[in-house]
Design an enzyme around this catalytic site. Structure first.
Site, PDB file in Angstrom:
ATOM      1  N   ARG A 135     -22.479  -7.072   9.957  1.00  0.00           N
ATOM      2  CA  ARG A 135     -23.586  -6.673  10.832  1.00  0.00           C
ATOM      3  C   ARG A 135     -24.921  -6.733  10.084  1.00  0.00           C
ATOM      4  NH1 ARG A 135     -25.519  -6.693  15.834  1.00  0.00           N
ATOM      5  NH2 ARG A 135     -26.988  -7.834  14.575  1.00  0.00           N
ATOM      6  N   CYS A 149       2.385   3.209  -3.207  1.00  0.00           N
ATOM      7  CA  CYS A 149       1.629   4.270  -3.883  1.00  0.00           C
ATOM      8  C   CYS A 149       1.148   5.348  -2.923  1.00  0.00           C
ATOM      9  CB  CYS A 149       0.408   3.684  -4.587  1.00  0.00           C
ATOM     10  SG  CYS A 149       0.803   2.559  -5.941  1.00  0.00           S
ATOM     11  N   HIS A 150       0.768   4.929  -1.710  1.00  0.00           N
ATOM     12  CA  HIS A 150       0.055   5.853  -0.815  1.00  0.00           C
ATOM     13  C   HIS A 150       0.900   6.380   0.333  1.00  0.00           C
ATOM     14  CE1 HIS A 150      -3.730   4.972  -2.847  1.00  0.00           C
ATOM     15  NE2 HIS A 150      -3.512   3.680  -2.699  1.00  0.00           N
ATOM     16  N   CYS A 190     -28.197  -8.943  10.992  1.00  0.00           N
ATOM     17  CA  CYS A 190     -29.528  -8.356  11.178  1.00  0.00           C
ATOM     18  C   CYS A 190     -30.557  -9.035  10.277  1.00  0.00           C
ATOM     19  CB  CYS A 190     -29.504  -6.860  10.869  1.00  0.00           C
ATOM     20  SG  CYS A 190     -28.860  -5.839  12.203  1.00  0.00           S
ATOM     21  N   CYS A 247       0.855  -1.195   0.000  1.00  0.00           N
ATOM     22  CA  CYS A 247       0.000   0.000   0.000  1.00  0.00           C
ATOM     23  C   CYS A 247       0.888   1.241   0.000  1.00  0.00           C
ATOM     24  CB  CYS A 247      -0.887   0.031   1.246  1.00  0.00           C
ATOM     25  SG  CYS A 247      -1.896  -1.428   1.502  1.00  0.00           S
ATOM     26  N   CYS A 262      -7.332  -2.317  -5.319  1.00  0.00           N
ATOM     27  CA  CYS A 262      -5.894  -2.028  -5.246  1.00  0.00           C
ATOM     28  C   CYS A 262      -5.096  -3.320  -5.192  1.00  0.00           C
ATOM     29  CB  CYS A 262      -5.569  -1.207  -4.001  1.00  0.00           C
ATOM     30  SG  CYS A 262      -5.824   0.566  -4.206  1.00  0.00           S
ATOM     31  N   CYS A 293     -35.267  -2.758   8.390  1.00  0.00           N
ATOM     32  CA  CYS A 293     -34.268  -2.069   9.216  1.00  0.00           C
ATOM     33  C   CYS A 293     -34.978  -1.016  10.065  1.00  0.00           C
ATOM     34  CB  CYS A 293     -33.231  -1.364   8.333  1.00  0.00           C
ATOM     35  SG  CYS A 293     -32.430  -2.413   7.112  1.00  0.00           S
ATOM     36  N   CYS A 295     -36.827  -1.638  13.616  1.00  0.00           N
ATOM     37  CA  CYS A 295     -36.028  -1.597  14.837  1.00  0.00           C
ATOM     38  C   CYS A 295     -35.322  -0.254  14.994  1.00  0.00           C
ATOM     39  CB  CYS A 295     -34.975  -2.710  14.833  1.00  0.00           C
ATOM     40  SG  CYS A 295     -35.660  -4.346  15.176  1.00  0.00           S
TER      41      CYS A 295
END
Lengths: 109, 283, 139
Positions: B240, B101-102, B244, B98, B136, B199, B202
């Site tokens: 998550r 480039c960054h 759910c 990474c 990437c 969603c 709740c």
């Protein structure tokens, strides 16, 4: 050695001679309790860090006996006296014989 | 049908909080210096839906809240350290990391988390941070993509998020992203599963109430990836979402699927104005 | 669906109570562990503090702190866990206080006990009842 064990320790860089400082330590470790079963119903054997120590210039600050009831990624916070400049040495002892160490220097004045 | 679903919700909900709740006025300041906005005016598109938007941090117990207030109490930071090592490690056929480039995330990743998911003009699609990371890896590094919600991915997302902590979430919902955002909104209000829950049932209609022994939040994702006390690791938003949808007793979508990308954009936009908190700590 | 739900549960500590192994013949009881630590000495009701939440948001990670002025060691036991020992904190010459904080696993609602061994050779005991809740959503 458990995979990718990374210690993380917070110690002030500077202190006054005789000052009491607060130290926080975290280490990545699954702390496998020996109480769990895998999806086939077999008990996953216990594999934990069983002891943690902190020393300053070779003298003991705290020595903790750890049991499987300690949470994953064990955390400790405690206080230490800094009589002079020197090095804190933190050591975690794994059930599998691995030892993980971290050293933090403290300047005085 | 509506009646049945309402009964299902009613059976799960207890109006009176039974758990010691956090101080309503508590404010989140991390490391004594990063002041987080955890409660604010809703963005314009939520007009009439919510009187104010609140971070999930506000719904947690004092102890859990405190765990996020110092980077040496927050176990999620362990994985940020691990991701920094991964950031600097060359992988794949191109021999790049990474960092090739960054440079350092501190200079190159500032503000990035706050605007993702985001329209990518070249690819002609809305991309989540995880999609961009894998793009990437595959196309710049010649490396294997990471599992969408795997530990390497959530750790890297956390590392990148650190550079936006305290900045307001600010995802764009107009222009080319609008149709995807509309899809996400449609999903948010669609009832799924045998329990016929959306969603919104709740997290819009019942936040602040108890669902069994848990304090329902607004389901904001400004803190993702989050370190959960429950599984002691970083969790991505799609993991998550999957949990759910599964809890509604439905067949769920896959993490990284177009459906969850759309939902992430929409849910992120409901938190426009809240601070980026990741890695946050929740139960 | 059922399978993955079960697997997920199996990973959580919530399942711990359901999958507790039978206590091995060698597993020491709380009384035995205390007797071993104190040598059977009496324990004062004051002199050691155990700070813990009344209700833990998740039994997998429960923050606790112990403190005892003049202590050389503090032992913590979770009386309702399949194996009660949690840890023993020994304070060295450079300890800045006789206190420490950590995070522990509690299988169920239970009494957690802290026993301090003081430098004058006496012992002190305290306990706290910690309620462990099961979350609303498996997610």
């Amino acid at each position: 050695m458990a995979e990718g064990v990374t210690p993380r320790v917070k110690v002030p860089k500077k202190a006054d001679a005789g000052e009491v400082i607060t130290i926080k330590t975290l280490i990545s470790h699954p702390m496998e309790s020996g109480q769990r079963k895998d999806s086939d119903g077999n008990v996953i054997p216990q594999s934990i860090i069983n002891r943690f120590t902190c020393e300053f210039n070779g003298e003991n600050v705290i020595d903790i006996k750890m049991e499987p009831a300690m949470s994953t990624n064990p955390y400790f916070e405690f206080d230490a006296k800094v009589p002079e400049a020197g090095d804190f040495k933190f050591t975690w002892y794994d059930d599998d014989g691995s030892i993980y160490e971290e050293v933090k220097s403290v300047a005085v004045g | 049908m509506k009646f049945k679903a309402m009964t299902a919700v009613a059976a799960l909900l207890v109006a009176a909080p039974i758990m010691g709740m956090a101080d309503e006025e508590a404010e989140l300041v991390v490391n004594g210096e990063i002041e987080m906005v955890t409660k604010t005016e809703p963005p314009a598109h939520l007009e009439g839906a919510l009187p104010e938007i609140m971070s999930g941090w506000r719904f947690r117990s004092d102890e859990t809240q405190q765990t996020q207030m110092d980077d040496f109490d927050n176990p999620g930071m362990i994985f940020v350290d691990q991701a920094q090592a991964a950031w600097d490690t060359a992988e794949g056929s191109e021999g790049k990391s990474c960092a090739s480039c960054h440079n350092e995330p501190a200079s190159s990743m500032e503000g990035v988390r706050a605007v993702y998911p985001k329209w990518n003009e070249e690819a002609g699609e809305v991309r989540t941070l995880a999609m961009q990371i894998n793009d990437c890896r595959e196309n710049q590094m010649g490396a294997e993509p990471w599992k969408y919600t795997g530990n390497e991915m959530t750790a890297m997302e956390a590392l990148i998020s650190i550079e936006s902590r305290g900045m307001p979430v600010n995802v764009a919902i107009d222009g080319p992203a609008q149709s995807v955002w509309e899809e996400g909104k449609e999903m948010y209000y669609t009832r799924y599963g045998q329990l016929e829950l959306s969603c919104a049932n709740c997290h819009e209609d019942n936040y602040g109430n108890m669902i069994r022994a848990d304090h329902l939040s607004q389901g904001q994702i400004n803190g993702f990836p989050v370190y959960r006390l429950k599984n002691a690791k970083l969790n991505g938003s799609h993991a998550r979402f999957k949990g759910c949808v599964r809890d509604t007793r439905a067949e769920t979508f896959k993490p990284g699927s177009p459906e969850f990308v759309a939902l992430e954009l929409y849910v992120a936009s409901r938190g426009n104005g809240l601070s980026v908190e990741a890695p946050s700590v929740r139960n | 669906m059922n399978f993955s739900r079960r697997e997920t549960l199996g990973l959580g500590l919530g399942a711990m109570a359901l999958t507790i192994l039978p206590m091995g013949a060698s597993a020491a009881t709380v009384d035995e562990l205390i007797a071993e630590f104190t040598g059977g000495a009496d324990m004062a009701d004051t002199g050691v503090t155990l700070t813990a939440p009344e209700i833990a948001e998740n039994g997998n990670t429960v923050p606790i702190s112990v403190e005892a002025e003049g202590a050389s060691e503090i032992m913590v036991l979770a009386t309702g866990n399949p194996t009660p020992p949690v840890g023993t904190f020994k304070f060295g010459p450079l300890a800045g206080s006789r206190s420490a904080s950590t995070r522990i696993r509690l299988a169920t609602t239970q009494e957690v006990v802290a026993i301090a061994k003081l430098e004058d050779g006496t012992f002190a005991r305290t306990s706290a009842e910690i309620k462990v809740t099961i979350g609303g959503c498996g997610g």
